[in-house]
Write a protein that holds these residues in place. Sequence first.
Motif, PDB file in Angstrom:
ATOM      1  N   GLU A 227      58.577  27.261  60.465  1.00 38.04           N
ATOM      2  CA  GLU A 227      58.930  27.367  61.880  1.00 38.04           C
ATOM      3  C   GLU A 227      60.110  26.451  62.213  1.00 38.04           C
ATOM      4  O   GLU A 227      61.030  26.837  62.938  1.00 38.04           O
ATOM      5  N   ARG A 228      60.083  25.230  61.692  1.00 43.11           N
ATOM      6  CA  ARG A 228      61.157  24.272  61.974  1.00 43.11           C
ATOM      7  C   ARG A 228      62.484  24.775  61.430  1.00 43.11           C
ATOM      8  O   ARG A 228      63.514  24.717  62.116  1.00 43.11           O
ATOM      9  N   GLU A 229      62.475  25.273  60.205  1.00 46.07           N
ATOM     10  CA  GLU A 229      63.718  25.726  59.588  1.00 46.07           C
ATOM     11  C   GLU A 229      64.221  27.031  60.210  1.00 46.07           C
ATOM     12  O   GLU A 229      65.423  27.312  60.188  1.00 46.07           O
ATOM     13  N   ARG A 230      63.308  27.800  60.764  1.00 46.03           N
ATOM     14  CA  ARG A 230      63.717  29.044  61.422  1.00 46.03           C
ATOM     15  C   ARG A 230      64.600  28.765  62.624  1.00 46.03           C
ATOM     16  O   ARG A 230      65.573  29.485  62.889  1.00 46.03           O
ATOM     17  N   PHE A 231      64.283  27.700  63.363  1.00 43.04           N
ATOM     18  CA  PHE A 231      65.018  27.401  64.587  1.00 43.04           C
ATOM     19  C   PHE A 231      65.964  26.215  64.443  1.00 43.04           C
ATOM     20  O   PHE A 231      66.623  25.829  65.398  1.00 43.04           O
ATOM     21  N   ALA A 232      65.996  25.605  63.239  1.00 36.68           N
ATOM     22  CA  ALA A 232      66.812  24.399  63.059  1.00 36.68           C
ATOM     23  C   ALA A 232      68.290  24.707  63.221  1.00 36.68           C
ATOM     24  O   ALA A 232      68.802  25.692  62.703  1.00 36.68           O
ATOM     25  N   GLN A 233      68.973  23.852  63.974  1.00 41.79           N
ATOM     26  CA  GLN A 233      70.417  23.974  64.144  1.00 41.79           C
ATOM     27  C   GLN A 233      71.149  22.868  63.382  1.00 41.79           C
ATOM     28  O   GLN A 233      72.354  22.934  63.209  1.00 41.79           O
ATOM     29  N   SER A 234      70.385  21.853  62.975  1.00 40.97           N
ATOM     30  CA  SER A 234      71.004  20.693  62.343  1.00 40.97           C
ATOM     31  C   SER A 234      71.415  21.004  60.916  1.00 40.97           C
ATOM     32  O   SER A 234      70.727  21.716  60.189  1.00 40.97           O
ATOM     33  N   GLU A 235      72.562  20.462  60.508  1.00 37.56           N
ATOM     34  CA  GLU A 235      73.018  20.631  59.126  1.00 37.56           C
ATOM     35  C   GLU A 235      72.152  19.834  58.165  1.00 37.56           C
ATOM     36  O   GLU A 235      72.197  20.031  56.961  1.00 37.56           O
ATOM     37  N   ASP A 240      65.069  25.239  52.721  1.00 38.75           N
ATOM     38  CA  ASP A 240      64.790  25.866  51.431  1.00 38.75           C
ATOM     39  C   ASP A 240      63.309  26.137  51.210  1.00 38.75           C
ATOM     40  O   ASP A 240      62.914  26.510  50.109  1.00 38.75           O
ATOM     41  N   THR A 241      62.473  25.957  52.234  1.00 35.23           N
ATOM     42  CA  THR A 241      61.036  26.144  52.047  1.00 35.23           C
ATOM     43  C   THR A 241      60.722  27.572  51.625  1.00 35.23           C
ATOM     44  O   THR A 241      59.994  27.803  50.652  1.00 35.23           O
ATOM     45  N   LEU A 242      61.250  28.545  52.349  1.00 33.63           N
ATOM     46  CA  LEU A 242      60.954  29.939  52.031  1.00 33.63           C
ATOM     47  C   LEU A 242      61.436  30.300  50.629  1.00 33.63           C
ATOM     48  O   LEU A 242      60.728  30.987  49.872  1.00 33.63           O
ATOM     49  N   SER A 243      62.620  29.827  50.272  1.00 33.68           N
ATOM     50  CA  SER A 243      63.145  30.097  48.929  1.00 33.68           C
ATOM     51  C   SER A 243      62.243  29.513  47.857  1.00 33.68           C
ATOM     52  O   SER A 243      61.959  30.154  46.839  1.00 33.68           O
ATOM     53  N   LEU A 244      61.774  28.280  48.080  1.00 38.78           N
ATOM     54  CA  LEU A 244      60.885  27.633  47.109  1.00 38.78           C
ATOM     55  C   LEU A 244      59.566  28.386  46.976  1.00 38.78           C
ATOM     56  O   LEU A 244      59.054  28.581  45.883  1.00 38.78           O
ATOM     57  N   LEU A 245      58.999  28.791  48.118  1.00 41.64           N
ATOM     58  CA  LEU A 245      57.731  29.511  48.076  1.00 41.64           C
ATOM     59  C   LEU A 245      57.875  30.812  47.296  1.00 41.64           C
ATOM     60  O   LEU A 245      56.945  31.225  46.596  1.00 41.64           O
ATOM     61  N   ASN A 246      59.015  31.438  47.398  1.00 39.88           N
ATOM     62  CA  ASN A 246      59.227  32.714  46.721  1.00 39.88           C
ATOM     63  C   ASN A 246      59.555  32.573  45.242  1.00 39.88           C
ATOM     64  O   ASN A 246      59.225  33.460  44.442  1.00 39.88           O
ATOM     65  N   SER A 261      48.495  30.077  64.288  1.00 38.34           N
ATOM     66  CA  SER A 261      48.920  31.460  64.083  1.00 38.34           C
ATOM     67  C   SER A 261      50.137  31.795  64.930  1.00 38.34           C
ATOM     68  O   SER A 261      50.248  31.395  66.084  1.00 38.34           O
ATOM     69  N   SER A 262      51.083  32.486  64.323  1.00 35.89           N
ATOM     70  CA  SER A 262      52.215  33.066  65.047  1.00 35.89           C
ATOM     71  C   SER A 262      52.643  34.296  64.272  1.00 35.89           C
ATOM     72  O   SER A 262      52.393  34.403  63.065  1.00 35.89           O
ATOM     73  N   ASN A 263      53.278  35.219  64.954  1.00 33.74           N
ATOM     74  CA  ASN A 263      53.705  36.443  64.286  1.00 33.74           C
ATOM     75  C   ASN A 263      54.649  36.142  63.129  1.00 33.74           C
ATOM     76  O   ASN A 263      54.559  36.766  62.061  1.00 33.74           O
ATOM     77  N   TYR A 264      55.532  35.161  63.329  1.00 29.70           N
ATOM     78  CA  TYR A 264      56.492  34.833  62.283  1.00 29.70           C
ATOM     79  C   TYR A 264      55.799  34.256  61.054  1.00 29.70           C
ATOM     80  O   TYR A 264      56.048  34.688  59.925  1.00 29.70           O
ATOM     81  N   VAL A 265      54.935  33.258  61.256  1.00 27.78           N
ATOM     82  CA  VAL A 265      54.249  32.624  60.125  1.00 27.78           C
ATOM     83  C   VAL A 265      53.362  33.634  59.400  1.00 27.78           C
ATOM     84  O   VAL A 265      53.346  33.693  58.169  1.00 27.78           O
TER      85      VAL A 265
END
Length: 335
Positions: A227-235, A240-246, A261-265
């Motif tokens: 969730e944090r990385e989805r909305f993160a604007q900071s450089e 890389d969480t999703l990439s690592l999980l995959n 619970s959220s639709n995105y998660v």
Amino acid sequence: MKYSTQVYNKAEKEMNRRRVTAQDTAQHHLDAFYAACPEAQDLRWRIASTASRAARAALRGAPAHKMIESLKEENLSLQKQFNDLLAAHNLTRADIEPQYTCKKCEDTGYIDGHMCSCYRTLLQQIAYENLNSISPLTLSSFEDFSLKYYSDVSVDGKRSDRETMRIIFDYCRHYADTFNSNSGNLFFTGATGLGKTHLSLAIAAEAIKKGFGVVYGNAITFAVALERERFAQSEDSNGDTLSLLNTCELLIMDDLGVEASSNYVTSTIYSVIDTRIITKKPTIISSNLSLQELEKRYGARLASRMVGFYDRMVFCGKDVRMQRKLNSRIDTPHS
């Protein structure tokens, strides 16, 4: 093998620390030697000069053959004089030259553009330490898993809890001993405190010892990061969480179902599970929820994937952590 940006950054800092420490230590000793023996510094300059002149002469080809041989002899003579001065001050070449942790890559981490074995080992070590630091237990092993907390009483001719857990333990032990990139998926289900996390971490420890890249975390941690990385604007966000999980070689997702619970998660967790099934990457998932409860929470598609592509193990018994706490209180002497 892929690790998080954090692991690579930490490894790079450690390699740099090793390299700089070796170089600074050698320079310190060399400076002290020159201070005590100025003649040695002059010899070092002359040695460098003969080497440079020999290199230039070599470019001229055959006509410079005699000059090159003469410079080589001069260089060897100067080297001997320098070594004699070192010996006179109770020093050796090793005292004034960087003593790198890895002599193959000189603590750069790479040899001819390829990752050195020392760097791979360091990455594994850091991943192991990270796994230990974020787990709710110290990094568990099969050796400290005890069956004594499970009842050996059989009811209505069924297996006792202890026998059921012995079968699960043996299966997990074999899974860890034979773990490879083609190993299957495991789904641990059952009430809290029955050893799901313990055996997951024991498998993780063995996989890391074999050199596999392991990502461990509970579903809450992953959900928050996603969730944090989805909305993160900071450089500064690695993202890389999703990439690592995959892509990690073994994913261990603990406590599935307790995250907010959220639709995105929910859709992302399904996507990760589905992607890893398609790419045939081993995954271990533990949850306090039954398959029916998972279906209600995440939908029929995820439950179907769990049934079709995971070996399900139902943990049973009474809360082991609670029993251990009670036993420790009983065993503790009172003043």
